[in-house]
Scaffold this motif. Structure first.
Motif, PDB file in Angstrom:
ATOM      1  N   CYS A 171      25.478  51.491  44.061  1.00 54.07           N
ATOM      2  CA  CYS A 171      25.868  52.443  43.033  1.00 54.07           C
ATOM      3  C   CYS A 171      27.255  52.069  42.538  1.00 54.07           C
ATOM      4  CB  CYS A 171      25.831  53.880  43.554  1.00 54.07           C
ATOM      5  SG  CYS A 171      27.126  54.263  44.757  1.00 54.07           S
ATOM      6  N   ALA A 172      27.697  52.716  41.479  1.00 49.15           N
ATOM      7  CA  ALA A 172      29.037  52.474  40.954  1.00 49.15           C
ATOM      8  C   ALA A 172      30.068  53.101  41.887  1.00 49.15           C
ATOM      9  CB  ALA A 172      29.159  53.063  39.557  1.00 49.15           C
ATOM     10  N   PRO A 173      31.279  52.565  41.935  1.00 46.99           N
ATOM     11  CA  PRO A 173      32.303  53.094  42.848  1.00 46.99           C
ATOM     12  C   PRO A 173      32.685  54.542  42.562  1.00 46.99           C
ATOM     13  CG  PRO A 173      33.239  51.459  41.348  1.00 46.99           C
ATOM     14  CD  PRO A 173      31.759  51.371  41.211  1.00 46.99           C
ATOM     15  N   GLY A 174      32.450  55.012  41.331  1.00 47.12           N
ATOM     16  CA  GLY A 174      32.790  56.393  41.013  1.00 47.12           C
ATOM     17  C   GLY A 174      31.670  57.376  41.277  1.00 47.12           C
ATOM     18  N   HIS A 175      30.509  56.891  41.720  1.00 49.24           N
ATOM     19  CA  HIS A 175      29.374  57.771  42.009  1.00 49.24           C
ATOM     20  C   HIS A 175      29.663  58.599  43.260  1.00 49.24           C
ATOM     21  CE1 HIS A 175      25.256  58.944  43.153  1.00 49.24           C
ATOM     22  NE2 HIS A 175      24.941  58.738  41.882  1.00 49.24           N
ATOM     23  N   LYS A 176      29.093  59.793  43.320  1.00 45.67           N
ATOM     24  CA  LYS A 176      29.353  60.695  44.456  1.00 45.67           C
ATOM     25  C   LYS A 176      28.957  60.075  45.788  1.00 45.67           C
ATOM     26  CE  LYS A 176      29.089  65.103  41.954  1.00 45.67           C
ATOM     27  NZ  LYS A 176      28.380  66.396  41.827  1.00 45.67           N
ATOM     28  N   LEU A 177      27.880  59.290  45.793  1.00 47.34           N
ATOM     29  CA  LEU A 177      27.462  58.672  47.050  1.00 47.34           C
ATOM     30  C   LEU A 177      28.500  57.663  47.544  1.00 47.34           C
ATOM     31  CD1 LEU A 177      23.641  58.055  46.415  1.00 47.34           C
ATOM     32  CD2 LEU A 177      24.662  59.640  48.078  1.00 47.34           C
ATOM     33  N   LEU A 184      25.124  57.148  55.233  1.00 49.92           N
ATOM     34  CA  LEU A 184      24.265  58.036  54.466  1.00 49.92           C
ATOM     35  C   LEU A 184      22.886  58.183  55.104  1.00 49.92           C
ATOM     36  CD1 LEU A 184      25.163  56.651  50.933  1.00 49.92           C
ATOM     37  CD2 LEU A 184      26.007  58.766  51.989  1.00 49.92           C
ATOM     38  N   MET A 185      22.389  59.391  55.066  1.00 48.96           N
ATOM     39  CA  MET A 185      21.055  59.687  55.566  1.00 48.96           C
ATOM     40  C   MET A 185      20.085  59.787  54.385  1.00 48.96           C
ATOM     41  SD  MET A 185      21.897  59.819  58.720  1.00 48.96           S
ATOM     42  CE  MET A 185      20.416  60.460  59.509  1.00 48.96           C
ATOM     43  N   GLU A 186      18.790  59.865  54.697  1.00 53.92           N
ATOM     44  CA  GLU A 186      17.796  60.018  53.636  1.00 53.92           C
ATOM     45  C   GLU A 186      18.072  61.249  52.806  1.00 53.92           C
ATOM     46  OE1 GLU A 186      13.612  59.621  54.394  1.00 53.92           O
ATOM     47  OE2 GLU A 186      13.972  58.404  56.180  1.00 53.92           O
ATOM     48  N   THR A 187      18.469  62.323  53.437  1.00 49.36           N
ATOM     49  CA  THR A 187      18.725  63.563  52.709  1.00 49.36           C
ATOM     50  C   THR A 187      19.872  63.391  51.712  1.00 49.36           C
ATOM     51  OG1 THR A 187      20.104  64.249  54.595  1.00 49.36           O
ATOM     52  CG2 THR A 187      17.847  65.092  54.514  1.00 49.36           C
ATOM     53  N   ASP A 188      20.854  62.578  52.061  1.00 45.98           N
ATOM     54  CA  ASP A 188      21.967  62.326  51.135  1.00 45.98           C
ATOM     55  C   ASP A 188      21.479  61.580  49.888  1.00 45.98           C
ATOM     56  OD1 ASP A 188      23.984  63.411  52.902  1.00 45.98           O
ATOM     57  OD2 ASP A 188      23.795  61.564  54.070  1.00 45.98           O
ATOM     58  N   LEU A 189      20.657  60.555  50.098  1.00 44.89           N
ATOM     59  CA  LEU A 189      20.139  59.775  48.980  1.00 44.89           C
ATOM     60  C   LEU A 189      19.205  60.606  48.102  1.00 44.89           C
ATOM     61  CD1 LEU A 189      19.295  56.440  50.837  1.00 44.89           C
ATOM     62  CD2 LEU A 189      21.303  56.904  49.429  1.00 44.89           C
ATOM     63  N   ARG A 190      18.416  61.460  48.745  1.00 42.42           N
ATOM     64  CA  ARG A 190      17.414  62.242  48.020  1.00 42.42           C
ATOM     65  C   ARG A 190      18.041  63.237  47.048  1.00 42.42           C
ATOM     66  NH1 ARG A 190      14.769  63.945  52.288  1.00 42.42           N
ATOM     67  NH2 ARG A 190      13.522  62.047  52.479  1.00 42.42           N
ATOM     68  N   MET A 191      19.273  63.575  47.279  1.00 42.48           N
ATOM     69  CA  MET A 191      19.954  64.555  46.427  1.00 42.48           C
ATOM     70  C   MET A 191      20.447  63.950  45.112  1.00 42.48           C
ATOM     71  SD  MET A 191      22.201  66.544  49.307  1.00 42.48           S
ATOM     72  CE  MET A 191      23.129  67.461  48.050  1.00 42.48           C
ATOM     73  N   VAL A 211      10.966  53.239  46.657  1.00 42.85           N
ATOM     74  CA  VAL A 211      11.330  54.504  46.008  1.00 42.85           C
ATOM     75  C   VAL A 211      11.479  55.589  47.069  1.00 42.85           C
ATOM     76  CG1 VAL A 211      10.630  56.255  44.341  1.00 42.85           C
ATOM     77  CG2 VAL A 211      10.134  53.841  43.899  1.00 42.85           C
ATOM     78  N   MET A 212      12.590  56.299  47.040  1.00 52.27           N
ATOM     79  CA  MET A 212      12.855  57.369  47.993  1.00 52.27           C
ATOM     80  C   MET A 212      11.962  58.563  47.692  1.00 52.27           C
ATOM     81  SD  MET A 212      14.615  58.636  50.534  1.00 52.27           S
ATOM     82  CE  MET A 212      15.952  57.448  50.704  1.00 52.27           C
ATOM     83  N   GLU A 213      11.128  58.928  48.657  1.00 56.93           N
ATOM     84  CA  GLU A 213      10.216  60.041  48.472  1.00 56.93           C
ATOM     85  C   GLU A 213      11.002  61.327  48.265  1.00 56.93           C
ATOM     86  OE1 GLU A 213       6.489  61.071  47.689  1.00 56.93           O
ATOM     87  OE2 GLU A 213       6.993  59.105  48.511  1.00 56.93           O
ATOM     88  N   GLY A 214      10.681  62.036  47.195  1.00 57.46           N
ATOM     89  CA  GLY A 214      11.323  63.311  46.930  1.00 57.46           C
ATOM     90  C   GLY A 214      12.566  63.229  46.062  1.00 57.46           C
ATOM     91  N   ALA A 215      13.046  62.032  45.787  1.00 58.39           N
ATOM     92  CA  ALA A 215      14.253  61.878  44.967  1.00 58.39           C
ATOM     93  C   ALA A 215      13.882  61.921  43.481  1.00 58.39           C
ATOM     94  CB  ALA A 215      14.953  60.571  45.276  1.00 58.39           C
ATOM     95  N   GLY A 216      14.777  62.462  42.666  1.00 56.21           N
ATOM     96  CA  GLY A 216      14.600  62.389  41.234  1.00 56.21           C
ATOM     97  C   GLY A 216      14.810  60.958  40.775  1.00 56.21           C
TER      98      GLY A 216
END
Length: 306
Positions: A171-177, A184-191, A211-216
């Motif tokens: 991701c870009a350095p300014g992204h929240k992740l 990071l856990m799966e739940t973090d990525l899924r958000m 593709v992360m299941e449940g992620a937009g």
């Protein structure tokens, strides 16, 4: 106007005289003069100035000669192509390459094919999760691709391993992740929105590799567009290391620290149908492409070596 007349004009310009052109063409000088006179009459312009000891091209002659040389070169190519076809060479080969495959080691191999078969036409297709299907459905002759899980017909393919492609979540350095100070856990990525590439074939539209299941998700049509979305901070996504290595080194993108995609490497194969007839050009391409090593240190950078 005939090809023969254009050939005579070209030969006169090359040799500098009617006599020399006649000798080179193994004709009587009168036949050469007759061919040029007919060409001039048909075009309605004077092509050669005959006032001097040696004939020289007029401005019109120079312009016509330029076009004539292009026509004659095309004719030579057609004759050579015909010779190749008589020898059994097919006129073209269709090749599909998965979008995740780095082109660095592929290009030299294709260049060698082109040098050995200069009149071969290559139809190259870049596919997302579909190159294997194109081979199975006889839409292409060869493919360099990952294997699709549980796809009927894959047992009919001849396959050679070429190495593996490593994909990283970035991701870009300014992204929240990127600002998370933890693994990071799966739940973090899924958000957060995952940028993905859908399959380029309807038969594999349900394949959602990585593709992360449940992620937009946001979809892009190719890795170039996907990379720009990621650089813009519009999400996170999996990218082949070969396409983002420079971005990672310069800090334009960062690799996410997550257990979910640890050492996410995909085996890549050269493949073709076992029972399908392969012409000489296809066989040559198979032989040359089979020597590719996607993980050779001769082309990948230090980052991928690690």
């Amino acid at each position: 106007m005939t090809l023969d007349q254009l050939l005579v004009l070209s030969k006169i310009a090359e040799t500098g005289s009617f006599r020399a052109a006649a000798g080179a063409l193994h004709r009587a000088q009168s036949a050469v003069s007759y061919a040029i006179k007919n060409l001039e009459d048909e075009l309605g312009v004077e092509l050669l100035c005959r006032d001097q000891y040696r004939p020289t091209l007029t401005p019109a002659g120079e312009a016509v000669l330029l076009k004539a040389q292009r026509v004659l070169a095309g004719t030579d190519e057609i004759l050579e192509l015909s010779r190749q076809l008589k020898m059994g060479d097919e006129p073209f080969v269709n090749l599909a390459i998965s979008a995740i495959v780095p082109m660095g080691p592929v290009i030299p191999a294709l260049k060698e094919v082109g040098q050995r078969k200069p009149h071969l036409i290559l139809n190259l297709r870049i596919e997302v999760l579909a190159a294997q299907i194109k081979v199975q459905d006889d839409q292409v002759d060869l493919a360099i691709s990952e294997l699709l899980p549980n796809k009927p017909g894959s047992e009919d393919l001849e396959k050679l391993a070429l190495g593996h492609v490593r994909l990283l979540p970035v991701c870009a350095p300014g992204h929240k992740l990127a600002l998370e100070d933890k693994r990071l856990m799966e739940t973090d990525l899924r958000m957060h929105t995952q940028v993905i590439l859908p399959s380029t074939d309807a038969a594999t539209k349900d394949v959602r590799a990585g593709v992360m299941e449940g992620a937009g998700t946001w979809s892009a049509s190719d890795f170039s567009s996907k990379r720009h979305l990621l650089l813009g901070g519009l999400g996170w996504g999996l990218m082949p290391l070969s396409l983002v290595d420079e971005d990672l080194q310069t800090g334009r993108l960062i690799a996410l620290d997550t257990e979910h995609y640890t050492d996410f490497s995909i085996p890549i194969y050269l493949m073709r149908k076992r029972k399908k007839f392969q012409g000489p050009c296809s066989e040559l391409m198979w032989s040359i492409l089979s020597a590719i090593d996607l993980n050779s240190k001769s082309w990948i950078g230090d980052r991928e070596e690690g």
